[in-house]
Design a protein around this motif. Structure first.
Motif, PDB file in Angstrom:
ATOM      1  N   GLY A 165       0.802  -1.221   0.000  1.00 62.67           N
ATOM      2  CA  GLY A 165       0.000   0.000   0.000  1.00 62.67           C
ATOM      3  C   GLY A 165       0.832   1.267   0.000  1.00 62.67           C
ATOM      4  N   ASN A 166       0.459   2.208   0.867  1.00 61.43           N
ATOM      5  CA  ASN A 166       1.158   3.502   0.910  1.00 61.43           C
ATOM      6  C   ASN A 166       2.357   3.500   1.853  1.00 61.43           C
ATOM      7  OD1 ASN A 166      -0.133   3.380   3.359  1.00 61.43           O
ATOM      8  ND2 ASN A 166      -1.266   5.288   3.140  1.00 61.43           N
ATOM      9  N   LYS A 167       2.790   2.297   2.269  1.00 61.95           N
ATOM     10  CA  LYS A 167       3.947   2.179   3.171  1.00 61.95           C
ATOM     11  C   LYS A 167       5.236   1.861   2.405  1.00 61.95           C
ATOM     12  CE  LYS A 167       1.378   2.523   6.915  1.00 61.95           C
ATOM     13  NZ  LYS A 167       1.468   3.664   7.823  1.00 61.95           N
ATOM     14  N   GLN A 168       5.203   1.975   1.091  1.00 60.72           N
ATOM     15  CA  GLN A 168       6.352   1.554   0.285  1.00 60.72           C
ATOM     16  C   GLN A 168       7.604   2.386   0.548  1.00 60.72           C
ATOM     17  OE1 GLN A 168       5.333   0.717  -3.946  1.00 60.72           O
ATOM     18  NE2 GLN A 168       3.213   0.745  -3.239  1.00 60.72           N
ATOM     19  N   SER A 169       7.437   3.662   0.762  1.00 60.96           N
ATOM     20  CA  SER A 169       8.597   4.512   1.013  1.00 60.96           C
ATOM     21  C   SER A 169       9.344   4.062   2.266  1.00 60.96           C
ATOM     22  CB  SER A 169       8.156   5.972   1.158  1.00 60.96           C
ATOM     23  OG  SER A 169       9.261   6.814   1.393  1.00 60.96           O
ATOM     24  N   SER A 170       8.588   3.721   3.314  1.00 53.70           N
ATOM     25  CA  SER A 170       9.208   3.227   4.552  1.00 53.70           C
ATOM     26  C   SER A 170       9.872   1.879   4.325  1.00 53.70           C
ATOM     27  CB  SER A 170       8.149   3.095   5.656  1.00 53.70           C
ATOM     28  OG  SER A 170       7.565   4.349   5.938  1.00 53.70           O
ATOM     29  N   LEU A 171       9.248   1.056   3.501  1.00 53.39           N
ATOM     30  CA  LEU A 171       9.841  -0.246   3.167  1.00 53.39           C
ATOM     31  C   LEU A 171      11.159  -0.062   2.430  1.00 53.39           C
ATOM     32  CD1 LEU A 171       9.655  -3.362   2.875  1.00 53.39           C
ATOM     33  CD2 LEU A 171       8.422  -2.957   0.739  1.00 53.39           C
ATOM     34  N   PHE A 172      11.186   0.866   1.472  1.00 54.84           N
ATOM     35  CA  PHE A 172      12.417   1.123   0.718  1.00 54.84           C
ATOM     36  C   PHE A 172      13.530   1.623   1.643  1.00 54.84           C
ATOM     37  CE2 PHE A 172       9.682   2.111  -3.299  1.00 54.84           C
ATOM     38  CZ  PHE A 172       9.396   0.764  -3.416  1.00 54.84           C
ATOM     39  N   ASP A 173      13.155   2.404   2.645  1.00 54.11           N
ATOM     40  CA  ASP A 173      14.158   2.883   3.617  1.00 54.11           C
ATOM     41  C   ASP A 173      14.823   1.711   4.339  1.00 54.11           C
ATOM     42  OD1 ASP A 173      13.827   5.594   3.073  1.00 54.11           O
ATOM     43  OD2 ASP A 173      12.240   5.842   4.568  1.00 54.11           O
ATOM     44  N   ILE A 174      14.018   0.701   4.677  1.00 50.26           N
ATOM     45  CA  ILE A 174      14.564  -0.492   5.339  1.00 50.26           C
ATOM     46  C   ILE A 174      15.579  -1.180   4.427  1.00 50.26           C
ATOM     47  CG2 ILE A 174      13.989  -2.824   6.144  1.00 50.26           C
ATOM     48  CD1 ILE A 174      11.310  -1.693   7.139  1.00 50.26           C
ATOM     49  N   LEU A 175      15.225  -1.315   3.153  1.00 54.79           N
ATOM     50  CA  LEU A 175      16.115  -1.984   2.205  1.00 54.79           C
ATOM     51  C   LEU A 175      17.370  -1.157   1.929  1.00 54.79           C
ATOM     52  CD1 LEU A 175      13.393  -3.367  -0.221  1.00 54.79           C
ATOM     53  CD2 LEU A 175      14.855  -4.707   1.286  1.00 54.79           C
ATOM     54  N   VAL A 176      17.237   0.160   1.938  1.00 58.09           N
ATOM     55  CA  VAL A 176      18.404   1.031   1.770  1.00 58.09           C
ATOM     56  C   VAL A 176      19.397   0.793   2.910  1.00 58.09           C
ATOM     57  CG1 VAL A 176      19.196   3.429   1.889  1.00 58.09           C
ATOM     58  CG2 VAL A 176      17.279   2.835   0.413  1.00 58.09           C
ATOM     59  N   ASN A 177      18.893   0.722   4.132  1.00 58.24           N
ATOM     60  CA  ASN A 177      19.753   0.508   5.299  1.00 58.24           C
ATOM     61  C   ASN A 177      20.457  -0.851   5.245  1.00 58.24           C
ATOM     62  OD1 ASN A 177      19.023   2.985   6.379  1.00 58.24           O
ATOM     63  ND2 ASN A 177      17.320   2.142   7.549  1.00 58.24           N
ATOM     64  N   VAL A 178      19.768  -1.838   4.695  1.00 59.74           N
ATOM     65  CA  VAL A 178      20.324  -3.194   4.641  1.00 59.74           C
ATOM     66  C   VAL A 178      21.336  -3.348   3.510  1.00 59.74           C
ATOM     67  CG1 VAL A 178      19.750  -5.626   4.204  1.00 59.74           C
ATOM     68  CG2 VAL A 178      18.309  -4.254   5.701  1.00 59.74           C
ATOM     69  N   THR A 179      21.062  -2.706   2.374  1.00 62.62           N
ATOM     70  CA  THR A 179      21.852  -2.970   1.169  1.00 62.62           C
ATOM     71  C   THR A 179      22.880  -1.891   0.819  1.00 62.62           C
ATOM     72  OG1 THR A 179      20.183  -1.909  -0.250  1.00 62.62           O
ATOM     73  CG2 THR A 179      19.923  -4.259   0.206  1.00 62.62           C
ATOM     74  N   GLY A 180      22.624  -0.664   1.258  1.00 59.84           N
ATOM     75  CA  GLY A 180      23.572   0.416   0.968  1.00 59.84           C
ATOM     76  C   GLY A 180      23.422   1.047  -0.402  1.00 59.84           C
ATOM     77  N   VAL A 181      22.342   0.711  -1.139  1.00 58.73           N
ATOM     78  CA  VAL A 181      22.113   1.336  -2.442  1.00 58.73           C
ATOM     79  C   VAL A 181      21.184   2.537  -2.281  1.00 58.73           C
ATOM     80  CG1 VAL A 181      22.418  -0.866  -3.652  1.00 58.73           C
ATOM     81  CG2 VAL A 181      20.116  -0.110  -3.028  1.00 58.73           C
ATOM     82  N   LYS A 182      21.098   3.338  -3.334  1.00 53.81           N
ATOM     83  CA  LYS A 182      20.230   4.518  -3.295  1.00 53.81           C
ATOM     84  C   LYS A 182      18.759   4.087  -3.241  1.00 53.81           C
ATOM     85  CE  LYS A 182      21.830   6.233  -7.166  1.00 53.81           C
ATOM     86  NZ  LYS A 182      22.973   5.364  -7.513  1.00 53.81           N
TER      87      LYS A 182
END
Length: 219
Positions: free
Chosen positions: A103-120
């Motif tokens: 849903g509309n929580k995708q931005s927060s989800l992407f932040d989690i993946l950014v922290n884990v992976t180190g990509v933009k």
């Protein structure tokens, strides 16, 4: 059909795919590989989170079986999903799947993946839009039904959760949280005390009458 979802999906991550994705996104190959191997269990966890939601699961199955989704094209040319000439229908399928799951929580989800992976964050978004159609194409290729897909997800949930970002379960739980309804306050109307009739005048009146009678008798 190989029932090991993670293993089967990770088999599509060839060295050539990682190199092309790295060049397209401007990220290191190590970080791209890490991003995709986190994106796969993240999406599977998203589906696991919806296994009790038959409407969402049916919609995901409809996306996978849609004539607009070029199954062979998605699986054979995954790097194109990251480029500017990617097919509109592929992007739409990926976008719809992400909307259904997060849903509309995708931005927060992407932040989690950014922290884990180190990509933009933009790279994470594009990788998710590549991985989502890949999973849909795999579901169709493997001839899953809604029920067999749910069974496969549930039977492998521990393995999937182990490979997903550690923050993801809490994120999904928070996304599911529904604010409790405000309790309706029942107003109780206090009854007004009924005023007792004023009887103070009765005694003086009786005394007055009695005085008149005494005077009358004496006279």
């Amino acid at each position: 059909m190989d029932n090991d979802l993670l293993k089967s999906l990770n088999n599509y991550l060839t060295p050539d795919l990682i190199t092309q994705a790295s060049d397209t996104l401007g990220e290191t190959e190590a970080n791209v590989f890490k991003s995709i191997t986190n994106a796969i269990p993240t999406l599977l966890m998203g589906m696991l989170n919806k296994t009790n939601d038959s409407t969402t699961m049916d919609l995901i199955m409809s996306l996978a079986n849609s004539n607009d989704l070029d199954t062979s094209g998605v699986l054979l040319d995954l790097p194109r999903s990251l480029s500017s000439d990617r097919k509109k229908t592929t992007v739409e399928a990926g976008t719809t799947m992400l909307n259904l799951l997060f849903g509309n929580k995708q931005s927060s989800l992407f932040d989690i993946l950014v922290n884990v992976t180190g990509v933009k964050k933009t790279s994470v978004s594009r990788i998710m839009l590549m991985t989502a159609p890949m999973i849909l194409a795999y579901i169709r290729k493997s001839e899953y039904t809604t029920e067999t897909l749910k069974q496969a997800l549930l039977s492998q949930q521990d393995q999937i959760a182990k490979q997903a970002p550690s923050e993801l379960p809490a994120f999904l739980k928070q996304s599911q949280h529904v604010k409790p309804e405000k309790k309706t306050r029942v107003r109780t109307h206090k009854r007004k005390k009924t005023e007792a009739p004023n009887t103070k005048w009765i005694l003086p009146f009786l005394i007055f009458i009695a005085s008149l009678l005494i005077l009358y008798i004496m006279s």
